[in-house]
Design a protein around this motif. Structure first.
Motif, PDB file in Angstrom:
ATOM      1  N   GLY A  43       0.786  -0.919   0.028  1.00 23.04           N
ATOM      2  CA  GLY A  43      -0.073   0.002  -0.095  1.00 23.04           C
ATOM      3  C   GLY A  43       0.775   1.289  -0.114  1.00 23.04           C
ATOM      4  N   LYS A  44       0.373   2.320   0.760  1.00 20.41           N
ATOM      5  CA  LYS A  44       1.214   3.525   0.750  1.00 20.41           C
ATOM      6  C   LYS A  44       2.495   3.711   1.613  1.00 20.41           C
ATOM      7  CE  LYS A  44      -2.881   6.647   0.374  1.00 20.41           C
ATOM      8  NZ  LYS A  44      -3.708   7.799   0.806  1.00 20.41           N
ATOM      9  N   ILE A  45       2.789   2.572   2.580  1.00 20.39           N
ATOM     10  CA  ILE A  45       3.841   2.703   3.439  1.00 20.39           C
ATOM     11  C   ILE A  45       4.853   1.875   2.366  1.00 20.39           C
ATOM     12  CG2 ILE A  45       4.946   1.812   5.418  1.00 20.39           C
ATOM     13  CD1 ILE A  45       2.090   2.512   6.757  1.00 20.39           C
ATOM     14  N   LYS A  46       5.984   2.262   2.408  1.00 17.06           N
ATOM     15  CA  LYS A  46       7.030   1.486   1.648  1.00 17.06           C
ATOM     16  C   LYS A  46       7.605   0.621   2.641  1.00 17.06           C
ATOM     17  CE  LYS A  46       6.612   3.705  -2.244  1.00 17.06           C
ATOM     18  NZ  LYS A  46       6.009   2.993  -3.309  1.00 17.06           N
ATOM     19  N   THR A  47       7.353  -0.711   2.345  1.00 12.69           N
ATOM     20  CA  THR A  47       7.929  -1.846   3.060  1.00 12.69           C
ATOM     21  C   THR A  47       8.926  -2.590   2.404  1.00 12.69           C
ATOM     22  OG1 THR A  47       6.049  -2.249   4.172  1.00 12.69           O
ATOM     23  CG2 THR A  47       7.541  -3.767   4.458  1.00 12.69           C
ATOM     24  N   TYR A  48      10.181  -2.830   2.739  1.00 10.84           N
ATOM     25  CA  TYR A  48      11.131  -3.636   2.119  1.00 10.84           C
ATOM     26  C   TYR A  48      11.684  -4.737   2.980  1.00 10.84           C
ATOM     27  CZ  TYR A  48      11.435   0.603  -0.510  1.00 10.84           C
ATOM     28  OH  TYR A  48      11.076   1.881  -1.414  1.00 10.84           O
ATOM     29  N   ARG A  57      16.233  -8.585   7.180  1.00 12.35           N
ATOM     30  CA  ARG A  57      15.469  -7.722   8.096  1.00 12.35           C
ATOM     31  C   ARG A  57      14.031  -7.135   7.130  1.00 12.35           C
ATOM     32  NH1 ARG A  57      19.699  -5.143  11.833  1.00 12.35           N
ATOM     33  NH2 ARG A  57      21.430  -6.731  11.449  1.00 12.35           N
ATOM     34  N   SER A  58      13.217  -7.130   8.022  1.00 11.47           N
ATOM     35  CA  SER A  58      11.995  -6.273   7.356  1.00 11.47           C
ATOM     36  C   SER A  58      12.042  -4.839   7.692  1.00 11.47           C
ATOM     37  CB  SER A  58      10.699  -6.720   7.825  1.00 11.47           C
ATOM     38  OG  SER A  58      10.587  -8.265   7.352  1.00 11.47           O
ATOM     39  N   LEU A  59      11.768  -3.818   6.813  1.00 14.50           N
ATOM     40  CA  LEU A  59      11.979  -2.294   7.014  1.00 14.50           C
ATOM     41  C   LEU A  59      10.789  -1.688   6.738  1.00 14.50           C
ATOM     42  CD1 LEU A  59      15.544  -2.160   5.192  1.00 14.50           C
ATOM     43  CD2 LEU A  59      15.301  -2.705   7.545  1.00 14.50           C
ATOM     44  N   ILE A  60      10.540  -0.623   7.117  1.00 14.84           N
ATOM     45  CA  ILE A  60       9.369   0.556   6.597  1.00 14.84           C
ATOM     46  C   ILE A  60      10.331   1.821   6.366  1.00 14.84           C
ATOM     47  CG2 ILE A  60       7.546   1.927   7.417  1.00 14.84           C
ATOM     48  CD1 ILE A  60       6.491  -0.395   9.039  1.00 14.84           C
ATOM     49  N   VAL A  61      10.275   2.408   5.495  1.00  9.64           N
ATOM     50  CA  VAL A  61      10.772   3.586   5.224  1.00  9.64           C
ATOM     51  C   VAL A  61       9.695   4.811   4.890  1.00  9.64           C
ATOM     52  CG1 VAL A  61      12.285   4.889   3.619  1.00  9.64           C
ATOM     53  CG2 VAL A  61      12.599   2.442   4.049  1.00  9.64           C
ATOM     54  N   ASP A  62       9.732   5.647   5.783  1.00  5.87           N
ATOM     55  CA  ASP A  62       8.757   6.541   5.375  1.00  5.87           C
ATOM     56  C   ASP A  62       8.896   7.729   4.431  1.00  5.87           C
ATOM     57  OD1 ASP A  62      10.226   8.590   6.623  1.00  5.87           O
ATOM     58  OD2 ASP A  62       9.113   8.804   8.651  1.00  5.87           O
ATOM     59  N   SER A  63       8.117   8.661   4.093  1.00  7.66           N
ATOM     60  CA  SER A  63       8.326   9.466   2.788  1.00  7.66           C
ATOM     61  C   SER A  63       9.626  10.724   3.332  1.00  7.66           C
ATOM     62  CB  SER A  63       7.093  10.516   2.394  1.00  7.66           C
ATOM     63  OG  SER A  63       6.695  11.010   3.656  1.00  7.66           O
ATOM     64  N   GLY A  65      12.536   9.627   4.302  1.00  6.03           N
ATOM     65  CA  GLY A  65      13.570   8.579   4.453  1.00  6.03           C
ATOM     66  C   GLY A  65      13.910   7.836   5.928  1.00  6.03           C
ATOM     67  N   HIS A  66      13.101   8.111   7.078  1.00  7.09           N
ATOM     68  CA  HIS A  66      13.441   7.552   8.266  1.00  7.09           C
ATOM     69  C   HIS A  66      13.290   5.917   7.870  1.00  7.09           C
ATOM     70  CE1 HIS A  66      13.636   6.733  12.554  1.00  7.09           C
ATOM     71  NE2 HIS A  66      12.652   6.151  12.304  1.00  7.09           N
ATOM     72  N   ILE A  67      14.135   5.262   8.317  1.00  4.35           N
ATOM     73  CA  ILE A  67      14.198   3.901   8.252  1.00  4.35           C
ATOM     74  C   ILE A  67      13.793   3.166   9.522  1.00  4.35           C
ATOM     75  CG2 ILE A  67      15.357   1.669   7.726  1.00  4.35           C
ATOM     76  CD1 ILE A  67      17.354   3.660   5.871  1.00  4.35           C
ATOM     77  N   LYS A  68      12.861   2.272   9.466  1.00  7.53           N
ATOM     78  CA  LYS A  68      12.695   1.672  10.695  1.00  7.53           C
ATOM     79  C   LYS A  68      12.647   0.064  10.582  1.00  7.53           C
ATOM     80  CE  LYS A  68       9.305   1.064  14.521  1.00  7.53           C
ATOM     81  NZ  LYS A  68       8.135   1.322  15.296  1.00  7.53           N
ATOM     82  N   GLU A  69      13.516  -0.485  11.385  1.00 10.25           N
ATOM     83  CA  GLU A  69      13.256  -2.029  11.152  1.00 10.25           C
ATOM     84  C   GLU A  69      12.277  -2.527  11.921  1.00 10.25           C
ATOM     85  OE1 GLU A  69      16.906  -4.048  12.027  1.00 10.25           O
ATOM     86  OE2 GLU A  69      17.974  -2.614  10.845  1.00 10.25           O
ATOM     87  N   LEU A  70      11.449  -3.688  11.385  1.00  8.42           N
ATOM     88  CA  LEU A  70      10.304  -4.302  12.035  1.00  8.42           C
ATOM     89  C   LEU A  70      10.979  -5.642  12.771  1.00  8.42           C
ATOM     90  CD1 LEU A  70       7.639  -4.033   9.240  1.00  8.42           C
ATOM     91  CD2 LEU A  70       8.218  -2.604  11.262  1.00  8.42           C
ATOM     92  N   ARG A  71      10.130  -6.000  13.676  1.00  9.99           N
ATOM     93  CA  ARG A  71      10.720  -7.220  14.412  1.00  9.99           C
ATOM     94  C   ARG A  71       9.613  -8.354  14.412  1.00  9.99           C
ATOM     95  NH1 ARG A  71      15.305  -5.939  17.824  1.00  9.99           N
ATOM     96  NH2 ARG A  71      15.808  -3.800  17.493  1.00  9.99           N
TER      97      ARG A  71
END
Length: 71
Positions: A43-48, A57-63, A65-71
């Protein structure tokens, strides 16, 4: 007058006009040490999914450029 300028800058910085492009976001991931980067449709949230330090690792990157690793 200074508070008015600060308010304008704060509001302007959160505007979508200043959002990173897809290419800028994807360039940010290798710069942060990630490799084998794959976008995961979400969807709208960029997940990698990516590799860092030998671990997937699974990541979310907001618009912005903040990178957050998912657990």
């Amino acid at each position: 007058m200074r508070s008015v300028i600060a308010i304008v800058v704060t509001v302007g910085a959160s505007s979508p006009v200043f959002a990173l492009t897809q290419g800028e976001i994807e360039a940010k991931l290798p710069a942060a040490g990630y490799s084998q980067i794959q976008e995961v449709p979400s969807g709208k949230i960029k997940t990698y999914r990516a590799i860092k330090e030998g671990t997937e690792r699974s990541l979310i990157v907001d618009s912005t450029g903040h990178i957050k690793e998912l657990r």
